[in-house]
Write a protein that holds these residues in place. Structure first.
Motif: not given
Length: 107
Positions: A33-34, A42-44, A62-63, A68-69
């Motif tokens: 996660v971090d 840099r995903m929200t 969802r991305v 990106t997957i």
């Protein structure tokens, strides 16, 4: 460990082999996660849900882009202690499909 000529290049200890297996699920999840999703990609927060059970990472949500997957999967697999990655990720934009040419006169 020896190289292709038979020369000793290193020693692998029992600790080296067991280290990835000794991480607890919470530590694995926190790193994904971090570090993977947050700092690297840099995903929200909240776009991708991450659960870890006995080293098996499950990703859902969802991305933004379809491309990106596989990147997310590869990066998660590289985290110490991860045994496998299961994902059911959706995407907003299919950036892998050919785009129709708006100038194409065929209808």
């Amino acid at each position: 460990m020896v190289d292709e000529t038979g020369t000793l290049v290193g020693i692998v200890s029992r600790t080296d082999l067991l280290r990835p297996m000794l991480r607890n699920d919470d530590a694995i999840r926190d790193e994904i996660v971090d570090d993977v999703l947050g700092r690297t990609l840099r995903m929200t927060p909240g776009g991708v849900a991450v659960t870890v059970s006995e080293g098996v990472v499950s990703l859902s949500g969802r991305v933004e882009e379809r491309s990106t997957i596989p990147v997310v999967e590869r990066l998660c697999r590289s985290v110490d202690g991860v045994v496998s990655v299961d994902q059911s990720l959706g995407y907003a934009v299919d950036d892998l499909s050919p785009v129709a040419d708006p100038h194409d006169a065929r209808h």
